[in-house]
Design an enzyme around this catalytic site. Structure first.
Site, PDB file in Angstrom:
ATOM      1  N   TYR A   1     -14.746   6.540 -14.216  1.00 46.28           N
ATOM      2  CA  TYR A   1     -14.595   5.379 -13.324  1.00 46.28           C
ATOM      3  C   TYR A   1     -15.046   4.109 -14.055  1.00 46.28           C
ATOM      4  O   TYR A   1     -14.364   3.074 -14.037  1.00 46.28           O
ATOM      5  CB  TYR A   1     -15.401   5.584 -12.032  1.00 46.28           C
ATOM      6  CG  TYR A   1     -15.274   4.413 -11.082  1.00 46.28           C
ATOM      7  CD1 TYR A   1     -14.087   4.184 -10.385  1.00 46.28           C
ATOM      8  CD2 TYR A   1     -16.323   3.516 -10.895  1.00 46.28           C
ATOM      9  CE1 TYR A   1     -13.951   3.099  -9.525  1.00 46.28           C
ATOM     10  CE2 TYR A   1     -16.200   2.428 -10.037  1.00 46.28           C
ATOM     11  CZ  TYR A   1     -15.015   2.230  -9.350  1.00 46.28           C
ATOM     12  OH  TYR A   1     -14.884   1.139  -8.507  1.00 46.28           O
TER      13      TYR A   1
ATOM     14  N   LYS B   1     -12.914   0.636 -15.019  1.00 45.92           N
ATOM     15  CA  LYS B   1     -13.256  -0.713 -14.561  1.00 45.92           C
ATOM     16  C   LYS B   1     -13.566  -1.646 -15.738  1.00 45.92           C
ATOM     17  O   LYS B   1     -13.289  -2.852 -15.664  1.00 45.92           O
ATOM     18  CB  LYS B   1     -14.396  -0.642 -13.546  1.00 45.92           C
ATOM     19  CG  LYS B   1     -13.963  -0.001 -12.224  1.00 45.92           C
ATOM     20  CD  LYS B   1     -12.797  -0.786 -11.589  1.00 45.92           C
ATOM     21  CE  LYS B   1     -12.342  -0.241 -10.268  1.00 45.92           C
ATOM     22  NZ  LYS B   1     -11.299  -1.092  -9.651  1.00 45.92           N
TER      23      LYS B   1
ATOM     24  N   THR C   1     -16.937  -0.170   2.616  1.00 51.52           N
ATOM     25  CA  THR C   1     -15.505   0.010   2.905  1.00 51.52           C
ATOM     26  C   THR C   1     -15.270   1.495   3.162  1.00 51.52           C
ATOM     27  O   THR C   1     -16.163   2.322   2.908  1.00 51.52           O
ATOM     28  CB  THR C   1     -14.643  -0.394   1.688  1.00 51.52           C
ATOM     29  OG1 THR C   1     -14.902   0.538   0.628  1.00 51.52           O
ATOM     30  CG2 THR C   1     -14.932  -1.798   1.202  1.00 51.52           C
TER      31      THR C   1
ATOM     32  N   VAL D   1       1.074   1.697  -6.921  1.00 51.04           N
ATOM     33  CA  VAL D   1       0.778   0.910  -8.131  1.00 51.04           C
ATOM     34  C   VAL D   1       0.880   1.733  -9.414  1.00 51.04           C
ATOM     35  O   VAL D   1       0.975   1.171 -10.508  1.00 51.04           O
ATOM     36  CB  VAL D   1      -0.626   0.256  -8.051  1.00 51.04           C
ATOM     37  CG1 VAL D   1      -0.694  -0.753  -6.925  1.00 51.04           C
ATOM     38  CG2 VAL D   1      -1.740   1.289  -7.954  1.00 51.04           C
TER      39      VAL D   1
ATOM     40  N   ASP E   1       0.871  -1.181   0.000  1.00 48.40           N
ATOM     41  CA  ASP E   1       0.000   0.000   0.000  1.00 48.40           C
ATOM     42  C   ASP E   1       0.901   1.221   0.000  1.00 48.40           C
ATOM     43  O   ASP E   1       2.123   1.097   0.182  1.00 48.40           O
ATOM     44  CB  ASP E   1      -0.913  -0.006   1.243  1.00 48.40           C
ATOM     45  CG  ASP E   1      -2.225   0.761   1.014  1.00 48.40           C
ATOM     46  OD1 ASP E   1      -2.159   1.988   0.882  1.00 48.40           O
ATOM     47  OD2 ASP E   1      -3.289   0.122   0.947  1.00 48.40           O
TER      48      ASP E   1
ATOM     49  N   ASN F   1      -5.804  -5.004  -6.331  1.00 48.53           N
ATOM     50  CA  ASN F   1      -6.982  -4.433  -5.673  1.00 48.53           C
ATOM     51  C   ASN F   1      -6.944  -2.915  -5.595  1.00 48.53           C
ATOM     52  O   ASN F   1      -8.004  -2.274  -5.654  1.00 48.53           O
ATOM     53  CB  ASN F   1      -7.086  -5.021  -4.252  1.00 48.53           C
ATOM     54  CG  ASN F   1      -8.000  -4.216  -3.369  1.00 48.53           C
ATOM     55  OD1 ASN F   1      -9.226  -4.317  -3.455  1.00 48.53           O
ATOM     56  ND2 ASN F   1      -7.424  -3.360  -2.524  1.00 48.53           N
TER      57      ASN F   1
HETATM   58  P1  NAD Z   1     -10.537   1.823  -0.128  1.00 49.00           P
HETATM   59  O1  NAD Z   1     -10.406   3.250  -0.546  1.00 49.00           O
HETATM   60  O2  NAD Z   1     -11.208   1.525   1.165  1.00 49.00           O
HETATM   61  O3  NAD Z   1      -9.072   1.163  -0.109  1.00 49.00           O
HETATM   62  C1  NAD Z   1      -8.187   1.354  -1.179  1.00 49.00           C
HETATM   63  C2  NAD Z   1      -6.758   1.101  -0.723  1.00 49.00           C
HETATM   64  O4  NAD Z   1      -5.908   1.351  -1.854  1.00 49.00           O
HETATM   65  C3  NAD Z   1      -6.309   2.037   0.404  1.00 49.00           C
HETATM   66  O5  NAD Z   1      -5.653   1.305   1.403  1.00 49.00           O
HETATM   67  C4  NAD Z   1      -5.360   3.004  -0.299  1.00 49.00           C
HETATM   68  O6  NAD Z   1      -4.332   3.509   0.538  1.00 49.00           O
HETATM   69  C5  NAD Z   1      -4.803   2.133  -1.417  1.00 49.00           C
HETATM   70  N1  NAD Z   1      -4.251   2.918  -2.510  1.00 49.00           N
HETATM   71  C6  NAD Z   1      -4.746   4.067  -3.038  1.00 49.00           C
HETATM   72  N2  NAD Z   1      -3.929   4.526  -3.998  1.00 49.00           N
HETATM   73  C7  NAD Z   1      -2.903   3.645  -4.082  1.00 49.00           C
HETATM   74  C8  NAD Z   1      -1.737   3.577  -4.873  1.00 49.00           C
HETATM   75  N3  NAD Z   1      -1.448   4.519  -5.786  1.00 49.00           N
HETATM   76  N4  NAD Z   1      -0.917   2.524  -4.721  1.00 49.00           N
HETATM   77  C9  NAD Z   1      -1.181   1.576  -3.789  1.00 49.00           C
HETATM   78  N5  NAD Z   1      -2.251   1.588  -2.998  1.00 49.00           N
HETATM   79  C10 NAD Z   1      -3.095   2.621  -3.142  1.00 49.00           C
HETATM   80  O7  NAD Z   1     -11.232   1.065  -1.343  1.00 49.00           O
HETATM   81  P2  NAD Z   1     -12.098  -0.294  -1.427  1.00 49.00           P
HETATM   82  O8  NAD Z   1     -13.527   0.058  -1.367  1.00 49.00           O
HETATM   83  O9  NAD Z   1     -11.539  -1.317  -0.515  1.00 49.00           O
HETATM   84  O10 NAD Z   1     -11.804  -0.671  -2.938  1.00 49.00           O
HETATM   85  C11 NAD Z   1     -10.812  -1.591  -3.325  1.00 49.00           C
HETATM   86  C12 NAD Z   1     -11.013  -1.918  -4.793  1.00 49.00           C
HETATM   87  O11 NAD Z   1     -12.339  -2.421  -4.983  1.00 49.00           O
HETATM   88  C13 NAD Z   1     -10.871  -0.721  -5.733  1.00 49.00           C
HETATM   89  O12 NAD Z   1     -10.237  -1.142  -6.922  1.00 49.00           O
HETATM   90  C14 NAD Z   1     -12.316  -0.335  -6.008  1.00 49.00           C
HETATM   91  O13 NAD Z   1     -12.468   0.332  -7.242  1.00 49.00           O
HETATM   92  C15 NAD Z   1     -12.972  -1.697  -6.016  1.00 49.00           C
HETATM   93  N6  NAD Z   1     -14.422  -1.667  -5.781  1.00 49.00           N
HETATM   94  C16 NAD Z   1     -14.924  -1.211  -4.596  1.00 49.00           C
HETATM   95  C17 NAD Z   1     -16.303  -1.198  -4.418  1.00 49.00           C
HETATM   96  C18 NAD Z   1     -16.940  -0.725  -3.139  1.00 49.00           C
HETATM   97  O14 NAD Z   1     -18.194  -0.609  -3.106  1.00 49.00           O
HETATM   98  N7  NAD Z   1     -16.221  -0.467  -2.081  1.00 49.00           N
HETATM   99  C19 NAD Z   1     -17.140  -1.630  -5.449  1.00 49.00           C
HETATM  100  C20 NAD Z   1     -16.591  -2.076  -6.629  1.00 49.00           C
HETATM  101  C21 NAD Z   1     -15.215  -2.101  -6.781  1.00 49.00           C
END
Ligand code: NAD
Length: 255
Positions: A153, A157, A188, A62, A38, A88
């Site tokens: 967005y 995706k 989340t 990333v 992270d 992720n």
């Molecule tokens: P979140 O914001 O709670 O967590 C994301 C994590 O990624 C954080 O720990 C952040 O520090 C880290 N991060 C951000 N930029 C970064 C970088 N440049 N390099 C490395 N790490 C980095 O998000 P989440 O809800 O857990 O989402 C995780 C994944 O799931 C994402 O790809 C999101 O698009 C996808 N997603 C989430 C949902 C939802 O409803 N929460 C739905 C569909 C898809």
């Protein structure tokens, strides 16, 4: 402890919180050595310490290819192999196209698309040398259908879905499987910090689902576990939707 991932080394991006954290916990629970990566160092280190022996934190942004190369070299130096990559890390925002600055569009592309591309590009060589590997990309339900007001967005995706399928074809002959998980609306930190008007929109959408609640991060982690393990040995290029029935069809009042 069940050994579904015994002997495997997994790298999870964005693992300090949310779906990434839940995935890291799940993979460790099932016997993998997990590299929690992270840009949030403190939270990541705390989680690695909590998960205990065999789990380490590795800083990884990333968006940067050099960061990927350094992180994967560190994993190989420490463990000698890499079996699972969970792409992720990602994020949302953007908005209606006329009001969205180019900078926001490019930010989302860099994080959600280039981040996933760079990860897969970096792990191909060590996984191919082993003759095996499983890459799990976290897309979204927004990577399968359009959403008004979220074009950038959604585009990122869909790109994750496309990268998954193209690389499943390209890498299958070298023993590397590539699959995507498509979360619905999951509770989340990302969703919790959504502005109130958008959060209301999400709550209304959830109320119309067959399973009328937000998902829990662990429910996505279960799908990640399946693709990470050899139980999915015949799956590649697959898209697993975990969304409480959100995409099953349009809402109608029950007959
Ligand atoms: P979140 O914001 O709670 O967590 C994301 C994590 O990624 C954080 O720990 C952040 O520090 C880290 N991060 C951000 N930029 C970064 C970088 N440049 N390099 C490395 N790490 C980095 O998000 P989440 O809800 O857990 O989402 C995780 C994944 O799931 C994402 O790809 C999101 O698009 C996808 N997603 C989430 C949902 C939802 O409803 N929460 C739905 C569909 C898809």
């Amino acid at each position: 402890m069940s050994g579904r991932l015994q002997g495997k080394v997994a790298l999870v991006t964005g693992a300090a919180q949310g779906i990434g954290e839940a995935s890291a916990r799940k993979l460790a629970e099932h016997g993998a050595k997990v590299v929690i990566s992270d840009i949030q160092v403190e939270r990541g280190e705390q989680l690695a310490a909590e998960l205990g022996e065999g789990c380490v934190f590795q800083h990884l942004d990333v968006r940067e290819l050099e960061s990927w190369e350094a992180a994967v070299a560190a994993v190989l130096g420490r463990f000698g192999r890499l079996d699972v990559l969970v792409n992720n890390a990602g994020g949302g925002a953007g908005g209606p196209i006329e009001r969205e600055p180019l900078s926001e569009h490019l930010r989302l592309m860099g994080l959600n698309v280039t981040g996933v591309w760079a990860g897969m590009r970096t792990v191909v060589r060590p996984m191919a040398a082993q003759g095996s590997g499983s890459i799990v990309n976290i897309s979204s339900i927004d990577g399968l259908v359009g959403v008004s007001g979220l074009a950038s967005y959604v585009a990122t995706k869909f790109a994750v879905t496309g990268l998954t399928r193209a690389l499943a074809l390209e890498l299958g002959g070298r023993g590397i499987r590539v699959n995507s998980v498509h979360p619905g609306i999951i509770e989340t930190p990302l969703v919790k910090k959504t502005p109130p008007s958008s959060l209301e929109r999400l709550k209304r959408a959830v109320a119309r689902q067959p399973i009328a609640r937000m998902g829990r991060p662990e429910e996505i982690a279960n799908a990640v576990l399946f693709f990470a393990s050899d139980e999915s040995s015949y799956c590649t290029g697959a898209s697993l939707v975990v969304d409480g029935g959100h995409l099953a069809g349009p809402y109608r009042d029950p007959l």
